[in-house]
Design a protein around this motif. Sequence first.
Motif, mmCIF file in Angstrom:
data_model
loop_
_atom_site.group_PDB
_atom_site.id
_atom_site.type_symbol
_atom_site.label_atom_id
_atom_site.label_comp_id
_atom_site.label_asym_id
_atom_site.label_seq_id
_atom_site.Cartn_x
_atom_site.Cartn_y
_atom_site.Cartn_z
ATOM 1 N N UNK A 1 19.767 -1.665 -5.170
ATOM 2 C CA UNK A 1 19.591 -1.392 -6.579
ATOM 3 C C UNK A 1 18.215 -0.877 -6.950
ATOM 4 N N UNK A 2 17.299 -0.789 -6.031
ATOM 5 C CA UNK A 2 15.964 -0.273 -6.323
ATOM 6 C C UNK A 2 15.963 1.222 -6.019
ATOM 7 N N UNK A 3 15.581 1.990 -7.024
ATOM 8 C CA UNK A 3 15.562 3.432 -6.845
ATOM 9 C C UNK A 3 14.223 3.864 -6.251
ATOM 10 N N UNK A 4 14.231 4.895 -5.444
ATOM 11 C CA UNK A 4 12.958 5.377 -4.881
ATOM 12 C C UNK A 4 12.082 5.975 -5.983
ATOM 13 N N UNK A 5 10.771 5.741 -5.871
ATOM 14 C CA UNK A 5 9.805 6.290 -6.830
ATOM 15 C C UNK A 5 8.666 6.938 -6.066
ATOM 16 N N UNK A 6 7.885 7.697 -6.801
ATOM 17 C CA UNK A 6 6.686 8.296 -6.209
ATOM 18 C C UNK A 6 5.664 7.187 -5.961
ATOM 19 N N UNK A 7 4.753 7.393 -5.035
ATOM 20 C CA UNK A 7 3.722 6.377 -4.805
ATOM 21 C C UNK A 7 2.907 6.128 -6.074
ATOM 22 N N UNK A 8 2.556 4.894 -6.286
ATOM 23 C CA UNK A 8 1.749 4.521 -7.440
ATOM 24 C C UNK A 8 0.294 4.557 -7.013
ATOM 25 N N UNK A 9 -0.528 5.407 -7.684
ATOM 26 C CA UNK A 9 -1.928 5.504 -7.261
ATOM 27 C C UNK A 9 -2.701 4.241 -7.630
ATOM 28 N N UNK A 10 -3.599 3.883 -6.754
ATOM 29 C CA UNK A 10 -4.490 2.750 -7.003
ATOM 30 C C UNK A 10 -5.917 3.247 -6.963
ATOM 31 N N UNK A 11 -6.840 2.385 -7.275
ATOM 32 C CA UNK A 11 -8.249 2.751 -7.214
ATOM 33 C C UNK A 11 -8.734 2.721 -5.778
ATOM 34 N N UNK A 12 -9.985 3.046 -5.576
ATOM 35 C CA UNK A 12 -10.535 2.987 -4.224
ATOM 36 C C UNK A 12 -10.583 1.538 -3.729
ATOM 37 N N UNK A 13 -10.540 1.386 -2.436
ATOM 38 C CA UNK A 13 -10.612 0.048 -1.851
ATOM 39 C C UNK A 13 -11.987 -0.554 -2.138
ATOM 40 N N UNK A 14 -12.035 -1.846 -2.404
ATOM 41 C CA UNK A 14 -13.346 -2.461 -2.659
ATOM 42 C C UNK A 14 -14.208 -2.419 -1.406
ATOM 43 N N UNK A 15 -15.484 -2.213 -1.619
ATOM 44 C CA UNK A 15 -16.440 -2.198 -0.517
ATOM 45 C C UNK A 15 -17.308 -3.432 -0.658
ATOM 46 N N UNK A 16 -17.342 -4.235 0.393
ATOM 47 C CA UNK A 16 -18.150 -5.440 0.356
ATOM 48 C C UNK A 16 -19.301 -5.273 1.326
ATOM 49 N N UNK A 17 -20.496 -5.428 0.827
ATOM 50 C CA UNK A 17 -21.692 -5.310 1.657
ATOM 51 C C UNK A 17 -21.793 -6.530 2.557
ATOM 52 N N UNK A 18 -21.923 -6.295 3.855
ATOM 53 C CA UNK A 18 -22.094 -7.392 4.798
ATOM 54 C C UNK A 18 -23.581 -7.733 4.847
ATOM 55 N N UNK A 19 -23.911 -8.942 4.389
ATOM 56 C CA UNK A 19 -25.321 -9.307 4.367
ATOM 57 C C UNK A 19 -25.613 -10.501 5.270
ATOM 58 N N UNK A 20 -24.585 -11.178 5.757
ATOM 59 C CA UNK A 20 -24.848 -12.296 6.646
ATOM 60 C C UNK A 20 -25.019 -11.770 8.057
ATOM 61 N N UNK A 21 -25.941 -12.354 8.760
ATOM 62 C CA UNK A 21 -26.189 -11.910 10.115
ATOM 63 C C UNK A 21 -27.508 -11.168 10.199
ATOM 64 N N UNK A 22 -27.774 -10.640 11.360
ATOM 65 C CA UNK A 22 -29.019 -9.899 11.613
ATOM 66 C C UNK A 22 -28.741 -8.409 11.541
ATOM 67 N N UNK A 23 -29.515 -7.716 10.726
ATOM 68 C CA UNK A 23 -29.360 -6.264 10.592
ATOM 69 C C UNK A 23 -30.407 -5.578 11.466
ATOM 70 N N UNK A 24 -29.936 -4.710 12.355
ATOM 71 C CA UNK A 24 -30.802 -3.917 13.228
ATOM 72 C C UNK A 24 -30.464 -2.450 13.024
ATOM 73 N N UNK A 25 -31.407 -1.622 13.363
ATOM 74 C CA UNK A 25 -31.158 -0.181 13.328
ATOM 75 C C UNK A 25 -31.318 0.339 14.744
ATOM 76 N N UNK A 26 -30.173 0.700 15.340
ATOM 77 C CA UNK A 26 -30.152 1.269 16.681
ATOM 78 C C UNK A 26 -29.954 2.775 16.553
ATOM 79 N N UNK B 1 -26.594 -1.733 12.304
ATOM 80 C CA UNK B 1 -25.751 -2.654 13.067
ATOM 81 C C UNK B 1 -25.962 -4.052 12.505
ATOM 82 N N UNK B 2 -24.876 -4.771 12.278
ATOM 83 C CA UNK B 2 -24.981 -6.161 11.827
ATOM 84 C C UNK B 2 -24.475 -7.051 12.947
#
Length: 148
Positions: A16-41, A50-51
């Motif tokens: 009984x469910x009819x096919x529909x077009x995809x429903x647009x959503x917003x961009x995926x949330x971006x979470x900054x990783x701040x735990x751990x040691x940050x290095x630049x290699x 690098x975390x």
Amino acid sequence: MKLLLLLLLLALTACGVRPTAPIPGGPAPIEEVTEGRVLYLLRGATLTRVVRPPERTPSLDLLAAGPTSLELAEGLTTEIPPYAAPITAVQGEDGITVRISAALKYLSPQARSQLVCTAIPPGESLATPVTLTDPTEKLLPLTCPFDA
């Protein structure tokens, strides 16, 4: 019998469910990783953030110890020699001062950038001035050239 099979087939395939077009959503949330040691290699000549998991060893000493085997397998390297440790960083009113045990004159520009970027604590601006020093030399303040 055929009718019963046809009705059973219809019941299983028609919900009984009819096919529909995809429903647009917003961009995926971006979470900054701040735990751990940050290095630049380095990946080639490009700085790469690098975390690593949290640990007691300071980030600058981890940088001098070099990439882990997994990081090496991913093509990451460092130009910081192991004899540059111990490396200390002190936050002051005018920025951060990093003192290394090796002579600065032997460090490549990429190695200097690795030190400067790794010395800046997570959450602080990468434009924070960092002064590199060794036992005999002090450079003018530098900023992290990392472009996220």
